[in-house]
Enzyme design. Structure first.
Site, short mmCIF file in Angstrom:
data_model
loop_
_atom_site.label_atom_id
_atom_site.label_comp_id
_atom_site.label_asym_id
_atom_site.label_seq_id
_atom_site.Cartn_x
_atom_site.Cartn_y
_atom_site.Cartn_z
N ASP A 505 0.85 -1.19 0.00
CA ASP A 505 0.00 0.00 0.00
C ASP A 505 0.89 1.24 0.00
O ASP A 505 2.12 1.15 0.11
CB ASP A 505 -0.88 -0.07 1.26
CG ASP A 505 -1.98 0.98 1.25
OD1 ASP A 505 -2.32 1.48 0.17
OD2 ASP A 505 -2.51 1.30 2.34
N GLU A 508 2.68 5.28 -3.85
CA GLU A 508 2.68 6.27 -4.95
C GLU A 508 4.02 6.99 -5.04
O GLU A 508 4.37 7.43 -6.13
CB GLU A 508 1.54 7.26 -4.74
CG GLU A 508 0.17 6.63 -4.89
CD GLU A 508 -0.18 5.64 -3.79
OE1 GLU A 508 0.27 5.86 -2.64
OE2 GLU A 508 -0.84 4.65 -4.08
N ASP A 627 -9.15 4.07 -1.91
CA ASP A 627 -10.10 4.52 -0.88
C ASP A 627 -11.35 5.13 -1.50
O ASP A 627 -11.39 6.31 -1.86
CB ASP A 627 -9.41 5.53 0.05
CG ASP A 627 -8.23 4.91 0.78
OD1 ASP A 627 -8.12 3.66 0.77
OD2 ASP A 627 -7.42 5.66 1.34
#
Ligand SMILES: OC[C@H]1O[C@H](O[C@H]2[C@H](O)[C@@H](O)[C@@H](O[C@H]3[C@H](O)[C@@H](O)[C@@H](O)O[C@@H]3CO)O[C@@H]2CO)[C@H](O)[C@@H](O)[C@@H]1O
Length: 981
Positions: A505, A508, A627
């Site tokens: 996770d 980015e 999300d």
């Protein structure tokens, strides 16, 4: 439209005037272009020894707001083969000719005498390994200096000759206003042509003379190439339908909308932000055109990892990129499936997923101790809802640090006991790993990282950031030392906890701070106890030309600084690579390192879920849409995102079922509907935030009932899903597909994102609106059978909308005609479900006549084996056929490498044949030439058939059910009877 609330929220924190200008500016997509530069002219063009064309482009260097033009560019054009798979004529299935040949001449044919003729007939229609040049590359870079390109070791592909080797000085000077057209080696459907001054190029489809890409127009700059600003455009026909260019949440469905912004720069803003750059970057689109009833699709990839804006205006498309090179790949199609085949042949075929990955997954941030996890598993069991995988978000960690266990809440010995129990029944366990490594001198992962010098640097020191555990450094996955260290950390962790997969996770990468930061003195910061996303470091703006380039992409929809909530663009990776260039491949490089670690470690097929993705990520990881929020809109958006990721070569995809952030007040109803969609996502996981209400499917009895129905059907369809997994792996074919993939002539399907297909033929038509108990669904032409009730039939003549009943617990799933669909009986865990008897659903068109055919396939293997392929001794592939020929109905199989399936003891218990005409009497059925004996339940029904739509209501349509067959999967068989009974 960009998201205004979001834009304005962020604007408040900036200077009002600047922000106002930016809001105006962001509407640039629809305004006229700004003339930059005079355009390059082609001064030489030569054949290169490798079959390419090499040219030089020159410009009188001019300085403007984006800096000086690069004076000399090298043009490199080459047509190559994508080594794709090709369909057999007249069917929807992919077969590898070599395998077919090997099998056809082997003993299987002898064994199933009587089928020889059919088999040979069938073999004649299989086309061979596809070697035509269906890919064209146009590469433009600085002729003198090496520029940043997506690393060739991360994304292996042919490398144009190095810049220095490649300067081909003009043979003819003053080559003015020449136009030429090149079609390579005769077999390519793609033709490259150019105009010399100002330089522009076009790509055409030879077979229909259609222009696919044309950079020549007076309405935009033909070519701008500066150090930090590149611009190129193409004209487009106004009626082309475009898909791709992500990752973003598209409010109006998956088809690109003119004047919506498409900005590509990997960013952790939640998926609830519409039309902004999200977690992944995929600079690729598919263009689908319908010319006089003939559909043609092609693909265009601009392989560049720098931040970019893509302005799609309906009749043109403009790329504005802040670095790198122009490296275009054109994929000829002509079908949508061909395009993804050709695309994934270049970027890497999707990773094979283990069987259990297609089971249902449950996660939540907030499973604060092991007893909660145990409770969740127990409650799924009690509620009779299937569950394969239980996940831990950061709750198991000690101080939110990667690769650790909280000794109080997740004591190791108890966790291991729990894992023993769930592993014993075939369930799996996955945990989260974030890239940020806590800066903590007593944390061994950090110590070893420092010792190996694995972190991204800023002014010579590790770049300081803040994520969940507090101050962190980011591993640099471009550094081979980091890859080894990461692998070692995963190995150590796996010794501590035998996890079955990893969830990477925040890659980015996400940072709670922006700019260049230092650790504050005299302040405890932060305490790593919960979901605190407020930056607590001492940070100042970074303002080099990398941090603040002359052209501002529309980052986060507000032209946000590139370093906002991520690594500063002027930070440095291995070998001097700038974060500015490599930013969007961070998650991709982490996926590769993680895949390598898991594969080497377990000797099994790895499962990785990655939030950030780039071109080629699908070869290593699955993806979820990040999300989202528990709203009806988000439920709808999840379909478009899923379908786009199929085009991006990441077929294992889904969204957080029931929503991640708290949303609507009618959560229970939403959750009913969401599981009815999510049960058919390729990756099906319920996940929610720390402070969101609990939403496991058993929390409401109504949701539990919907889950039992929908997931019950998913678990019956697991063999089909797993076969789609195989097809994705060998040909890139998405698992979940837009309707136009199977029905490219259905123009109504081009803009449809409220229904989808699994594979070629199973269509999901869910309810996506609150309070609705009916759904208006589009049925492309043909006969469709409800999978929940095979007697419910829809005959759609030209592609019609049909209003279907859909009470709260009902999701409509239909299978199209001409299919043999392998199903099993379901179960609570995929391991058990996969050992249940098979049934085959044969779908002839209603009122099937002489010549009707149906076909389907089944791939089975040992899913623990890393490679998913035939020929390794651990797999079986079966093609099922059915036909009505010379008055006989025949259902038969053709097996490749049957031993694996025979050893497992799988059997086909039931065959349902739908759509035949007849009087309803029992036919004399033969199996392999002998009368069918010992079949416990053989019946033929006519009366229950109910037509919801169509003109065939008057006819006697049969459902022939053969039960208790006991045919081993892995052995060829043929079941036959006389039509008309
Ligand atoms: O491991 C915990 C979860 O981490 C991810 O979600 C978090 C996200 O990455 C953070 O940035 C933050 O999200 C905030 C978002 O960035 C901001 O624009 C605004 O919308 O507020 C958000 C909430 O503060 O927190 C997220 C978790 O709440 C990951 O995507 C989740 O799946 C993980 O459960």
């Amino acid at each position: 439209m960009a998201s205004f609330p979001n834009r304005f929220t962020l604007c408040l924190s900036s200077l009002l005037l600047t922000c106002f200008l930016r809001v105006i500016n962001a509407g640039e997509a629809s305004s006229s272009y700004q003339k930059i530069g005079d355009g390059y002219r082609l001064i030489s063009i030569n054949d290169a020894p490798d079959g390419a064309l090499v040219g030089l482009l020159q410009i009188k260097q001019k300085n403007d707001i984006y800096g000086p033009d690069i004076p000399l560019l090298r043009l490199y054009v080459k047509a190559t083969s994508s080594q794709g798979w090709r369909r057999g004529v007249g069917d929807g299935w992919w077969l590898r000719a070599l395998r077919v040949r090997g099998w056809c001449c082997g003993r299987l044919l002898g064994e199933v005498g009587g089928l020889r003729e059919t088999l040979e007939g069938w073999l004649r229609v299989i086309e061979m390994w596809h070697e035509s040049e269906n890919r064209l590359r146009v590469h433009i870079t600085d002729a003198k200096n090496q520029r940043w390109e997506v690393p060739y070791n991360l994304l292996p592909r042919e490398q144009p000759p190095s810049v220095k080797q490649n300067i081909v000085w003009p043979r003819k000077r003053n080559l003015i206003s020449v136009s030429a057209e090149y079609a390579y080696q005769g077999s390519s459907d793609l033709v490259f042509s150019y105009t010399s001054e100002p330089f522009s190029f076009a790509v055409k489809r030879k077979s229909n003379a259609d222009t696919l890409f044309d950079s020549n127009s007076s309405e935009f700059n033909t070519l701008v190439f500066k150090d930090q600003y590149l611009e190129i455009s193409t004209k487009l026909p106004g009626d082309a339908s475009l898909y791709g260019l992500g990752e973003n949440t598209q409010p109006n469905g998956m088809k690109l909308q003119p004047n919506d912004p498409y900005t590509l720069y990997t960013t952790d803003v939640s998926a609830i932000n519409l039309n902004t750059d999200l977690y992944g970057a995929h600079p690729v689109y598919m263009d689908l055109r319908n010319e006089g009833g003939n559909p043609y699709a092609h693909g265009v990839l601009l392989l560049n990892s720098n931040g970019m804006d893509v302005f799609y205006r309906g009749t043109s498309l403009t790329y504005k990129i802040i670095g790198g090179v122009l490296d275009f790949y054109f994929f000829a199609g002509p079908t949508p499936l061909n395009v993804v085949d050709q695309y994934t042949s270049l970027i890497g075929r999707p990773a094979p997923m283990p069987y259990w990955a297609f089971g249902f997954h449950q996660c939540k941030w907030g499973y604060y101790d092991l007893s909660v996890l145990e409770d969740v598993v127990e409650n799924y069991k009690k509620a009779n809802i299937p569950l394969d995988v239980i996940w831990n978000d950061a709750d198991h960690m000690d101080g939110l640090k990667d690769f650790t266990l909280n000794p109080i809440n997740y004591p190791r010995s108890e966790l291991l006991e729990f894992l023993n129990r769930i592993h014993g029944i075939g369930m799996k366990y996955i945990v989260i790993v974030d890239p940020g490594i806590a800066v903590n001198s007593s944390y061994d992962v950090y110590q070893r990282g420092m010792a190996n010098d694995v972190f991204i640097k800023y002014e010579g020191e590790p770049f300081v950031a803040q994520v969940w555990p507090g101050v962190v450094y980011f591993p640099d996955f471009l550094n081979p030392r980091t890859v080894s260290w990461w692998g070692d950390e995963i190995r150590r962790f796996h010794e501590l906890v035998p996890v079955d997969g990893l969830w990477i996770d925040m890659n980015e990468p996400s940072n709670f701070c922006s700019g260049s930061c230092t650790i504050p003195t005299g302040r405890v910061c932060p305490n790593a106890t919960g979901p605190a996303v407020i930056c607590c470091l001492d940070c100042k703006n970074t303002s080099t030309r990398w941090d603040d380039p002359p052209y501002k992409i529309n980052a986060s929809g507000v032209e946000a600084p590139l370093g906002m909530k991520t690594i500063a663009p002027s930070a440095v990776h291995y070998d001097g690579v700038l974060e500015y260039d490599a930013h969007s491949i961070y998650g991709f490089s982490e996926s590769i390192a993680t895949h390598k670690a898991l594969q080497g470690l377990q000797g099994k097929r790895p499962f990785i879920l990655s939030r950030s993705t780039y071109v080629g990520s699908g070869k290593y990881a699955a993806h979820w849409s990040g999300d989202n929020r528990a709203t009806w809109e988000d439920l709808k958006y999840s379909i478009s995102t899923m379908l786009n990721f199929g085009i991006f070569g990441v077929p294992m995809v889904g969204s957080d079922i029931c929503g991640f952030f708290t949303g609507t007040t009618d959560h229970e109803e939403l959750c009913n509907r969401w599981i009815e969609v999510g049960a058919f996502y390729p990756f099906s996981r319920d996940h929610s935030n720390f402070d969101s209400p609990r939403q496991e499917l058993y929390q409401w009895e109504s949701v539990a009932e919907s889950a039992r129905n929908a997931l019950g059907m998913r678990y019956k369809l697991l063999p089909y899903l797993y076969t789609l997994n195989y097809e994705a792996h060998i040909s890139g074919a998405p698992i979940a597909r837009p309707l136009f993939f199977s029905f490219p002539t259905c123009t109504e399907c081009y803009g449809l994102s409220t229904q989808f297909l699994l594979g070629t033929s199973v269509m999901i038509s869910p309810v996506l609106e609150q309070g609705k108990t009916q759904v208006k669904a589009l049925f492309p032409s043909g006969t469709w059978y409800s999978l929940f009730d095979l007697t419910q039939t829809i005959v759609s003549e030209d592609g019609n909308y049909v209003t279907l009943d859909a009470p709260l617990h009902v999701v409509n799933v239909h299978v199209h005609q001409n299919v043999v669909l392998p199903m099993q009986q379901g179960g609570m865990v995929s391991k058990d479900a996969r050992m249940t008897p098979f049934s085959l659903i044969v779908t002839f068109p209603a009122g099937a006549t002489e010549g009707s055919e149906a076909k389907g396939d089944l791939f089975l293997d040992d899913d623990e084996v890393p490679e998913m392929k035939l020929g390794n001794g651990y797999s079986t592939y079966v093609v099922f056929h059915a036909s009505v020929k010379e008055g006989n109905v025949t259902v038969w199989s053709e097996v490749q490498e049957g031993k694996f399936a025979l050893d497992q003891g799988w059997i086909i218990d039931t065959i349902n044949v739908l759509g035949l005409k007849g009087n309803g009497s029992l036919p004399d059925i033969e199996i392999d030439g002998e009368p069918l004996m010992g079949v416990s339940n053989l019946h033929v029904s006519t009366s229950q058939h109910k037509y919801l739509y169509g003109k065939r209501g008057g006819e006697n349509i049969l459902m022939v059910v053969l039960k208790g067959l006991n045919i081993p999967v892995g052995k060829n068989f043929a079941v036959t009877w006389k039509m008309g009974s």
